[in-house]
Design an enzyme around this catalytic site. Sequence first.
Site, PDB file in Angstrom:
ATOM      1  N   CYS A 127       0.813  -1.223   0.000  1.00 31.85           N
ATOM      2  CA  CYS A 127       0.000   0.000   0.000  1.00 31.85           C
ATOM      3  C   CYS A 127       0.845   1.270   0.000  1.00 31.85           C
ATOM      4  O   CYS A 127       0.322   2.374   0.116  1.00 31.85           O
ATOM      5  CB  CYS A 127      -0.941  -0.005   1.207  1.00 31.85           C
ATOM      6  SG  CYS A 127      -2.083  -1.396   1.141  1.00 31.85           S
ATOM      7  N   LYS A 192      -8.679   0.014  10.315  1.00 33.64           N
ATOM      8  CA  LYS A 192      -8.676  -0.980   9.233  1.00 33.64           C
ATOM      9  C   LYS A 192      -7.793  -2.141   9.663  1.00 33.64           C
ATOM     10  O   LYS A 192      -6.582  -1.985   9.832  1.00 33.64           O
ATOM     11  CB  LYS A 192      -8.155  -0.349   7.947  1.00 33.64           C
ATOM     12  CG  LYS A 192      -8.022  -1.362   6.815  1.00 33.64           C
ATOM     13  CD  LYS A 192      -7.630  -0.709   5.510  1.00 33.64           C
ATOM     14  CE  LYS A 192      -7.389  -1.771   4.446  1.00 33.64           C
ATOM     15  NZ  LYS A 192      -7.003  -1.179   3.161  1.00 33.64           N
ATOM     16  N   ARG A 202      -8.829  -8.499  -3.353  1.00 29.46           N
ATOM     17  CA  ARG A 202      -7.477  -8.582  -3.930  1.00 29.46           C
ATOM     18  C   ARG A 202      -7.489  -9.379  -5.229  1.00 29.46           C
ATOM     19  O   ARG A 202      -6.708  -9.087  -6.142  1.00 29.46           O
ATOM     20  CB  ARG A 202      -6.499  -9.149  -2.907  1.00 29.46           C
ATOM     21  CG  ARG A 202      -6.301  -8.185  -1.743  1.00 29.46           C
ATOM     22  CD  ARG A 202      -5.341  -8.709  -0.691  1.00 29.46           C
ATOM     23  NE  ARG A 202      -5.407  -7.858   0.508  1.00 29.46           N
ATOM     24  CZ  ARG A 202      -4.793  -8.148   1.646  1.00 29.46           C
ATOM     25  NH1 ARG A 202      -4.058  -9.254   1.756  1.00 29.46           N
ATOM     26  NH2 ARG A 202      -4.902  -7.343   2.680  1.00 29.46           N
ATOM     27  N   ARG A 214       0.469  -7.420   5.105  1.00 30.90           N
ATOM     28  CA  ARG A 214       0.220  -6.009   5.436  1.00 30.90           C
ATOM     29  C   ARG A 214       0.192  -5.769   6.944  1.00 30.90           C
ATOM     30  O   ARG A 214      -0.293  -4.735   7.403  1.00 30.90           O
ATOM     31  CB  ARG A 214      -1.123  -5.575   4.852  1.00 30.90           C
ATOM     32  CG  ARG A 214      -1.286  -5.774   3.362  1.00 30.90           C
ATOM     33  CD  ARG A 214      -2.287  -4.751   2.831  1.00 30.90           C
ATOM     34  NE  ARG A 214      -2.946  -5.109   1.590  1.00 30.90           N
ATOM     35  CZ  ARG A 214      -2.370  -5.140   0.396  1.00 30.90           C
ATOM     36  NH1 ARG A 214      -1.078  -4.897   0.269  1.00 30.90           N
ATOM     37  NH2 ARG A 214      -3.077  -5.452  -0.669  1.00 30.90           N
ATOM     38  N   GLU A 230      -6.274   4.644  16.896  1.00 31.96           N
ATOM     39  CA  GLU A 230      -6.200   4.999  15.467  1.00 31.96           C
ATOM     40  C   GLU A 230      -7.360   5.933  15.091  1.00 31.96           C
ATOM     41  O   GLU A 230      -7.170   6.882  14.337  1.00 31.96           O
ATOM     42  CB  GLU A 230      -6.287   3.743  14.583  1.00 31.96           C
ATOM     43  CG  GLU A 230      -5.078   2.833  14.649  1.00 31.96           C
ATOM     44  CD  GLU A 230      -3.933   3.291  13.752  1.00 31.96           C
ATOM     45  OE1 GLU A 230      -4.045   4.355  13.111  1.00 31.96           O
ATOM     46  OE2 GLU A 230      -2.923   2.564  13.703  1.00 31.96           O
ATOM     47  N   LYS A 245     -13.353  -1.166   9.536  1.00 31.35           N
ATOM     48  CA  LYS A 245     -13.317  -2.114   8.427  1.00 31.35           C
ATOM     49  C   LYS A 245     -12.502  -3.330   8.804  1.00 31.35           C
ATOM     50  O   LYS A 245     -11.411  -3.139   9.351  1.00 31.35           O
ATOM     51  CB  LYS A 245     -12.683  -1.403   7.227  1.00 31.35           C
ATOM     52  CG  LYS A 245     -12.462  -2.266   6.023  1.00 31.35           C
ATOM     53  CD  LYS A 245     -11.630  -1.529   5.005  1.00 31.35           C
ATOM     54  CE  LYS A 245     -11.304  -2.491   3.889  1.00 31.35           C
ATOM     55  NZ  LYS A 245     -10.317  -2.019   2.994  1.00 31.35           N
ATOM     56  N   TYR A 310     -21.202  -4.022  -0.969  1.00 32.14           N
ATOM     57  CA  TYR A 310     -21.419  -4.522  -2.330  1.00 32.14           C
ATOM     58  C   TYR A 310     -22.878  -4.941  -2.520  1.00 32.14           C
ATOM     59  O   TYR A 310     -23.303  -5.178  -3.641  1.00 32.14           O
ATOM     60  CB  TYR A 310     -20.472  -5.704  -2.626  1.00 32.14           C
ATOM     61  CG  TYR A 310     -19.022  -5.303  -2.470  1.00 32.14           C
ATOM     62  CD1 TYR A 310     -18.348  -4.649  -3.499  1.00 32.14           C
ATOM     63  CD2 TYR A 310     -18.338  -5.519  -1.273  1.00 32.14           C
ATOM     64  CE1 TYR A 310     -17.027  -4.239  -3.347  1.00 32.14           C
ATOM     65  CE2 TYR A 310     -17.015  -5.116  -1.114  1.00 32.14           C
ATOM     66  CZ  TYR A 310     -16.375  -4.485  -2.152  1.00 32.14           C
ATOM     67  OH  TYR A 310     -15.073  -4.070  -1.995  1.00 32.14           O
TER      68      TYR A 310
HETATM   69  C1  PBG Z   1      -6.697  -1.009  -0.096  1.00 30.51           C
HETATM   70  C2  PBG Z   1      -8.068  -1.505   0.117  1.00 30.51           C
HETATM   71  C3  PBG Z   1      -8.428  -2.827   0.306  1.00 30.51           C
HETATM   72  C4  PBG Z   1      -9.811  -2.840   0.465  1.00 30.51           C
HETATM   73  C5  PBG Z   1     -10.258  -1.535   0.362  1.00 30.51           C
HETATM   74  N1  PBG Z   1      -9.149  -0.719   0.162  1.00 30.51           N
HETATM   75  C6  PBG Z   1      -7.639  -4.063   0.253  1.00 30.51           C
HETATM   76  C7  PBG Z   1      -6.559  -4.319   1.214  1.00 30.51           C
HETATM   77  O1  PBG Z   1      -6.296  -3.550   2.144  1.00 30.51           O
HETATM   78  O2  PBG Z   1      -5.922  -5.341   1.010  1.00 30.51           O
HETATM   79  C8  PBG Z   1     -10.615  -4.070   0.711  1.00 30.51           C
HETATM   80  C9  PBG Z   1     -12.070  -3.953   0.502  1.00 30.51           C
HETATM   81  C10 PBG Z   1     -12.781  -5.241   0.455  1.00 30.51           C
HETATM   82  O3  PBG Z   1     -12.265  -6.319   0.793  1.00 30.51           O
HETATM   83  O4  PBG Z   1     -13.946  -5.192   0.068  1.00 30.51           O
HETATM   84  N2  PBG Z   1      -6.590  -0.115  -1.090  1.00 30.51           N
END
Ligand code: PBG
Length: 322
Positions: A127, A192, A202, A214, A230, A245, A310
């Site tokens: 990222c 997150k 992914r 990550r 955070e 998230k 979604y």
């Molecule tokens: C990273 C990002 C991710 C998701 C949203 N922004 C993937 C990650 O951190 O690996 C995941 C969203 C999802 O799983 O629906 N840009």
Amino acid sequence: MPDRLRRLRKTPALRRLFQETRIDPSMFVYPLFVSETASNPEPIPSMPGQFRWPLAEINQPLDQALHAGVGGLLLFGIPLHKDKIGSGAYDPKGIVAKSLQSLRHQAKHLVLVADVCLCEYTDHGHCGVIGGQEVDNDRTLELLTKTGVCYAQAGADIVAPSSMMDYQVGAIRRGLDESGLVDTAVMGYSAKFASGFYGPFRDAAGSAPSFGDRKSYQHDFANGRHAILEVQADIEEGADIVMVKPGLPYLDIVAQTRAITDLPVAVYNVSGEYAMIKSAAQNGWLDEKSVTLETLYAFARSGADLIITYHAIEASKWLKET
Ligand code: PBG
């Protein structure tokens, strides 16, 4: 204390009057993958019903979203070329910038949110930019800031940094203000977690890291108190909206976030949560409508003001039916 709690749920009319939580399509944000590599809408196998959209076809999901009455769209880009520094993310002619320009004209009543991260654009899938063996936090901040400014200039109402670099919200806020974009809001992906539930995303974005994982930047799922730190850090850095998230495994964090701030709280019902319901429903093991609505109500009950899902389009239809 009433002696008989069933009194208020005896009839549909009583249940309707005493319903504590209500959800509405206007609180849903629908994530959209826009792709520079696709020439037709490409179905995403691990996310049944979701597609990678070429720019030329973007009106299809836009019309669905407008018709469903959802509150907004969240854009993710899939570039033709990936490189070490994720330059597709902040290219003013890149896929997300172009999509925002196109949507901005047609979607006056939809909020446009742009995800700000480098992982879809880097050849290593991390990222941020790599320095040594690690993601270099502060060099990444410069590129995230460029990306946020680029999307704001292209028409995003909200930019949403998701790379989990320290100070990403503050850096982007400062960059926007210095460019005169004082009215563009920042939504922090504040809590997150380093989650296995991002797997289908992914696949969709081709963004799995080519080495390592990550965990040095995304949050440890064993830690709740640190996740709240955070959230507090993002608030201090000037976030307009804070996010938790994934969603369902982290309702405790949603509720705690609600308790510490009066800012809007968003929750992201991620790809793996969607895939679980879809696959069980396809097997006839779960009723998709009822478990999806139950899930969305749980987010609202826990204190979320907006839900990124979604299921936004389908859930909006189901809510209108009931
Ligand atoms: C990273 C990002 C991710 C998701 C949203 N922004 C993937 C990650 O951190 O690996 C995941 C969203 C999802 O799983 O629906 N840009």
